[in-house]
Scaffold this motif. Structure first.
Motif, PDB file in Angstrom:
ATOM      1  N   LEU A 465      -2.819   3.133  76.938  1.00 19.30           N
ATOM      2  CA  LEU A 465      -4.222   3.151  77.339  1.00 19.30           C
ATOM      3  C   LEU A 465      -5.023   3.622  76.135  1.00 19.30           C
ATOM      4  O   LEU A 465      -4.793   4.728  75.626  1.00 19.30           O
ATOM      5  CB  LEU A 465      -4.419   4.100  78.523  1.00 19.30           C
ATOM      6  CG  LEU A 465      -5.833   4.210  79.063  1.00 19.30           C
ATOM      7  CD1 LEU A 465      -6.300   2.884  79.637  1.00 19.30           C
ATOM      8  CD2 LEU A 465      -5.897   5.290  80.159  1.00 19.30           C
ATOM      9  N   ARG A 466      -5.921   2.771  75.673  1.00 19.67           N
ATOM     10  CA  ARG A 466      -6.651   3.094  74.444  1.00 19.67           C
ATOM     11  C   ARG A 466      -8.128   3.308  74.755  1.00 19.67           C
ATOM     12  O   ARG A 466      -8.763   2.503  75.429  1.00 19.67           O
ATOM     13  CB  ARG A 466      -6.434   1.957  73.444  1.00 19.67           C
ATOM     14  CG  ARG A 466      -6.981   2.246  72.070  1.00 19.67           C
ATOM     15  CD  ARG A 466      -8.112   1.294  71.830  1.00 19.67           C
ATOM     16  NE  ARG A 466      -8.609   1.312  70.483  1.00 19.67           N
ATOM     17  CZ  ARG A 466      -9.821   0.905  70.176  1.00 19.67           C
ATOM     18  NH1 ARG A 466     -10.612   0.439  71.127  1.00 19.67           N
ATOM     19  NH2 ARG A 466     -10.227   0.925  68.934  1.00 19.67           N
ATOM     20  N   ASP A 467      -8.652   4.425  74.257  1.00 21.28           N
ATOM     21  CA  ASP A 467     -10.027   4.831  74.529  1.00 21.28           C
ATOM     22  C   ASP A 467     -10.959   4.288  73.448  1.00 21.28           C
ATOM     23  O   ASP A 467     -10.706   4.468  72.253  1.00 21.28           O
ATOM     24  CB  ASP A 467     -10.058   6.372  74.553  1.00 21.28           C
ATOM     25  CG  ASP A 467     -11.424   6.920  74.844  1.00 21.28           C
ATOM     26  OD1 ASP A 467     -11.591   7.515  75.903  1.00 21.28           O
ATOM     27  OD2 ASP A 467     -12.345   6.758  74.004  1.00 21.28           O
ATOM     28  N   ARG A 468     -12.030   3.624  73.864  1.00 14.74           N
ATOM     29  CA  ARG A 468     -12.964   2.998  72.912  1.00 14.74           C
ATOM     30  C   ARG A 468     -13.575   3.986  71.924  1.00 14.74           C
ATOM     31  O   ARG A 468     -13.599   3.729  70.720  1.00 14.74           O
ATOM     32  CB  ARG A 468     -14.080   2.333  73.722  1.00 14.74           C
ATOM     33  CG  ARG A 468     -15.212   1.743  72.909  1.00 14.74           C
ATOM     34  CD  ARG A 468     -16.417   1.473  73.794  1.00 14.74           C
ATOM     35  NE  ARG A 468     -17.012   2.713  74.281  1.00 14.74           N
ATOM     36  CZ  ARG A 468     -17.820   2.818  75.347  1.00 14.74           C
ATOM     37  NH1 ARG A 468     -18.103   1.742  76.048  1.00 14.74           N
ATOM     38  NH2 ARG A 468     -18.323   3.979  75.719  1.00 14.74           N
ATOM     39  N   ASP A 469     -14.061   5.121  72.428  1.00 12.63           N
ATOM     40  CA  ASP A 469     -14.844   6.012  71.568  1.00 12.63           C
ATOM     41  C   ASP A 469     -13.970   6.809  70.608  1.00 12.63           C
ATOM     42  O   ASP A 469     -14.296   6.966  69.436  1.00 12.63           O
ATOM     43  CB  ASP A 469     -15.680   6.966  72.426  1.00 12.63           C
ATOM     44  CG  ASP A 469     -16.654   6.203  73.305  1.00 12.63           C
ATOM     45  OD1 ASP A 469     -16.875   5.002  73.035  1.00 12.63           O
ATOM     46  OD2 ASP A 469     -17.187   6.793  74.260  1.00 12.63           O
ATOM     47  N   THR A 470     -12.839   7.321  71.116  1.00 15.62           N
ATOM     48  CA  THR A 470     -11.985   8.148  70.246  1.00 15.62           C
ATOM     49  C   THR A 470     -10.920   7.301  69.571  1.00 15.62           C
ATOM     50  O   THR A 470     -10.305   7.744  68.607  1.00 15.62           O
ATOM     51  CB  THR A 470     -11.273   9.221  71.076  1.00 15.62           C
ATOM     52  OG1 THR A 470     -10.422   8.557  72.018  1.00 15.62           O
ATOM     53  CG2 THR A 470     -12.281  10.105  71.819  1.00 15.62           C
ATOM     54  N   THR A 471     -10.677   6.118  70.095  1.00 13.47           N
ATOM     55  CA  THR A 471      -9.585   5.204  69.705  1.00 13.47           C
ATOM     56  C   THR A 471      -8.199   5.842  69.932  1.00 13.47           C
ATOM     57  O   THR A 471      -7.191   5.335  69.444  1.00 13.47           O
ATOM     58  CB  THR A 471      -9.691   4.693  68.238  1.00 13.47           C
ATOM     59  OG1 THR A 471      -9.339   5.714  67.355  1.00 13.47           O
ATOM     60  CG2 THR A 471     -11.073   4.156  67.919  1.00 13.47           C
ATOM     61  N   LYS A 472      -8.197   6.929  70.660  1.00  9.87           N
ATOM     62  CA  LYS A 472      -6.901   7.569  70.985  1.00  9.87           C
ATOM     63  C   LYS A 472      -6.120   6.676  71.937  1.00  9.87           C
ATOM     64  O   LYS A 472      -6.684   6.030  72.820  1.00  9.87           O
ATOM     65  CB  LYS A 472      -7.130   8.922  71.669  1.00  9.87           C
ATOM     66  CG  LYS A 472      -7.773   9.960  70.772  1.00  9.87           C
ATOM     67  CD  LYS A 472      -6.818  11.112  70.527  1.00  9.87           C
ATOM     68  CE  LYS A 472      -7.231  11.963  69.344  1.00  9.87           C
ATOM     69  NZ  LYS A 472      -8.615  12.430  69.371  1.00  9.87           N
ATOM     70  N   GLN A 473      -4.788   6.698  71.754  1.00 10.62           N
ATOM     71  CA  GLN A 473      -3.918   5.914  72.637  1.00 10.62           C
ATOM     72  C   GLN A 473      -2.973   6.858  73.366  1.00 10.62           C
ATOM     73  O   GLN A 473      -2.375   7.733  72.738  1.00 10.62           O
ATOM     74  CB  GLN A 473      -3.120   4.910  71.814  1.00 10.62           C
ATOM     75  CG  GLN A 473      -4.013   3.903  71.105  1.00 10.62           C
ATOM     76  CD  GLN A 473      -3.224   2.941  70.241  1.00 10.62           C
ATOM     77  OE1 GLN A 473      -2.040   2.720  70.461  1.00 10.62           O
ATOM     78  NE2 GLN A 473      -3.887   2.375  69.250  1.00 10.62           N
ATOM     79  N   THR A 474      -2.851   6.663  74.664  1.00 16.29           N
ATOM     80  CA  THR A 474      -1.936   7.504  75.438  1.00 16.29           C
ATOM     81  C   THR A 474      -1.036   6.610  76.282  1.00 16.29           C
ATOM     82  O   THR A 474      -1.395   5.466  76.593  1.00 16.29           O
ATOM     83  CB  THR A 474      -2.712   8.443  76.389  1.00 16.29           C
ATOM     84  OG1 THR A 474      -3.720   7.694  77.043  1.00 16.29           O
ATOM     85  CG2 THR A 474      -3.353   9.594  75.651  1.00 16.29           C
ATOM     86  N   ARG A 475       0.117   7.137  76.650  1.00 17.66           N
ATOM     87  CA  ARG A 475       1.017   6.391  77.555  1.00 17.66           C
ATOM     88  C   ARG A 475       0.716   6.822  78.980  1.00 17.66           C
ATOM     89  O   ARG A 475       0.635   8.009  79.272  1.00 17.66           O
ATOM     90  CB  ARG A 475       2.487   6.700  77.265  1.00 17.66           C
ATOM     91  CG  ARG A 475       3.034   6.276  75.927  1.00 17.66           C
ATOM     92  CD  ARG A 475       3.009   4.815  75.655  1.00 17.66           C
ATOM     93  NE  ARG A 475       3.830   3.973  76.515  1.00 17.66           N
ATOM     94  CZ  ARG A 475       3.960   2.671  76.311  1.00 17.66           C
ATOM     95  NH1 ARG A 475       3.293   2.072  75.330  1.00 17.66           N
ATOM     96  NH2 ARG A 475       4.714   1.939  77.116  1.00 17.66           N
ATOM     97  N   VAL A 476       0.538   5.843  79.822  1.00 16.25           N
ATOM     98  CA  VAL A 476       0.209   6.143  81.215  1.00 16.25           C
ATOM     99  C   VAL A 476       1.106   5.305  82.115  1.00 16.25           C
ATOM    100  O   VAL A 476       1.368   4.132  81.827  1.00 16.25           O
ATOM    101  CB  VAL A 476      -1.275   5.800  81.508  1.00 16.25           C
ATOM    102  CG1 VAL A 476      -1.604   6.006  82.980  1.00 16.25           C
ATOM    103  CG2 VAL A 476      -2.212   6.622  80.647  1.00 16.25           C
TER     104      VAL A 476
END
Ligand code: ATP
Length: 486
Positions: A465-476
């Protein structure tokens, strides 16, 4: 894949004034807004909304409706016809006074709105001192309702076509084969059949005031809200959709007792700010202009223009006007029907006064895009993205398989896509290009989240799952994805 990754150091967006060119080019390229009738060379002052534009526009309009109608218990919605009896526009004063001052350059024949000109130099040909005296130009689009009969006096060359000149307007009439029945004095019929494309939605509210009161018997103060198209034959449409000839308004007529209007007016000022905040606008770019009496519309005793620092200049975003009992009294006079409100406590009936917050959707769209347009750097590369509030984003989440041509990834991604689409509706399937390009594309249209299905997904049912603003990616976990995105 690691638990938390980032494809950039995105926490330091570069502050930059967005230009109108940035917005126009993004809108055209990515399918938000296209010039109207583009394929035929366009039609000045008209715009077409593409798939993302229509979604953004609906989200803004739905948010407005939720805020000002659904979430309140003093509001009633209507959706009146665009075409109205011409008496509406005579009574409201629009036929006589809904005008802008028009000047013409005697050298190049260009026409301008006199109050939008700086100095006496023609912006088209550069000549000075060539402007005519201003004349009042009525901005309503006139039309004729129904099959208008023709004037017997008019001659029809070769019995094929005719041109009727009436009230400075020319109607081209198709005159094929048989002579239609012609009635004497038919010019009167043209006049009687005249209607206008409404230049504001407000009159459709006023004309339904009595209907709503009779059906619902609301307590005062209460409001009637309407959204819909309005049309103005602007002398010079410009600044993208800011000044269009066809646009959309969101208006409330808020009916109050004449002695309490100031308090209600002030409440509307704060309600407007609360709404602008939901649009993601920076309060520092919003300015109140107390409109002096000589510049106010003919019906208004007090008006605040809420201006915004648009890319082209500081200009009107929306208006808040105290319209007194001007409109209801006019209707009473012209229709001979009482517009009085009878208080439930048995006190004397009276014609309510009105406070009108009037929002333009197109101007809200430019302000929202201006506020959201952000530039930063990702891994040393420039990135443009729309930092739209999630509730306004045209696409809530995009779903991709890591590789397009691996069937097992694609099948799994389709499963996730369907699940999310059922829940959120505005979900996009995106498997074009590599994953980095997809992220950039989604960033550019303001998609808050991207979900990528990779080989780990097949093993452990988790996705990136990748966040637009932070570009952080997490596993969900797929089973927790909906909750995570809510
Ligand atoms: P302006 O002074 O910019 O011509 P106005 O004061 O005539 O605007 P209103 O009659 O108060 O505008 O209309 C209410 C709202 O409708 C405006 O604040 C604006 O958001 C929107 N609006 C008016 N005219 C246009 C237009 N030509 N194109 C797009 N939106 C418009």
């Amino acid at each position: 894949m690691s638990d938390k990754k980032s494809d950039k150091s995105a926490d330091n967006p570069v502050a930059k004034q967005t230009s109108m060119e940035d917005i126009v080019s993004l809108c055209k390229r990515r399918g938000f807004i296209y010039p109207g009738s583009d394929v035929y060379g366009g039609l000045s002052g008209t715009w077409d909304y593409g798939p993302l534009g229509v979604a953004l526009k609906r989200n803004i309009m739905n948010l407005w409706w939720k805020t000002f109608v659904d979430d309140r218990d003093d509001m009633y919605g209507v959706d009146a016809a665009i075409l109205m009896n011409q008496k509406v526009w005579q009574a409201s004063g629009h036929v006589d006074t809904f005008t802008d001052p028009l000047v013409e350059c005697s050298n190049c024949k260009s026409r301008f709105r006199a109050d939008h000109l700086e100095g006496d130099k023609c912006p088209t040909c550069g000549k000075t001192g060539t402007f005519s005296e201003p004349r009042q130009f009525n901005m309503m689009f006139r039309t004729v309702v129904g099959p208008v009969k023709l004037d017997p006096e008019i001659s029809f060359p070769n019995n094929t076509s005719a041109v009727i000149k009436d009230h400075n307007y020319t109607y081209n009439v198709d005159w094929s084969s048989e002579k239609p029945e012609v009635k004497a004095n038919s010019n009167d019929e043209v006049a009687l059949s005249t209607s206008y494309l409404r230049p504001e939605t407000a009159q459709g509210i006023f004309t339904n005031f009595k209907n709503v009161v009779d059906s619902f018997y609301p307590d005062l103060p209460f409001g009637i809200a309407q959204q819909g198209k309005a049309f103005r034959n602007e002398i010079s449409p410009r600044d993208f959709v800011f000044r269009s000839r066809e646009f959309e308004q969101m208006e409330v007529e808020y009916f109050v007792s004449p002695d309490g209007w100031e308090k209600e007016f002030d409440k509307w000022v704060s309600d407007i700010y609360a709404f602008l905040q939901q649009l993601g606008l920076n309060k520092q770019k919003v300015h109140e202009l107390e409109v002096p009496a000589e510049d106010r519309a003919h019906y208004s005793k007090r008006t605040i223009d809420f201006e915004y620092d648009f890319p082209h200049k500081r200009d009107e975003l929306l208006g808040l006007a105290y319209r007194t009992d001007f409109d209801l009294k006019n209707i009473e006079r012209e229709s001979k029907k009482s517009m009085e409100y009878r208080p439930k406590d048995g006190s004397k009936a009276f014609v309510p006064h009105v406070i009108e917050p009037s929002f333009g959707v197109e101007r809200a769209i430019i302000a929202v895009l201006d506020a959201a347009y952000t530039e930063d750097e990702v891994n040393g590369e420039k990135r443009n993205y729309l930092k739209l509030p999630a509730h306004l984003a045209p696409v809530k989440v995009a779903v991709s398989p890591l590789l397009k041509n691996k069937k097992e990834l694609s099948d799994k991604a389709h499963e996730v896509y369907k699940m999310l689409k059922k829940e959120f509706g505005a979900v996009m399937w995106d498997d074009n290009g590599n994953v980095g390009k997809r992220y950039r594309r989604q960033d550019e249209i303001g998609t808050p989240y991207c979900v990528t299905i990779d080989f780990d997904t097949l093993e452990d049912d988790t996705v990136t799952l990748r966040d637009r603003d932070t570009t952080k990616q997490t596993r969900v976990k797929i089973s927790e994805l909906i909750q995570e995105l809510k």
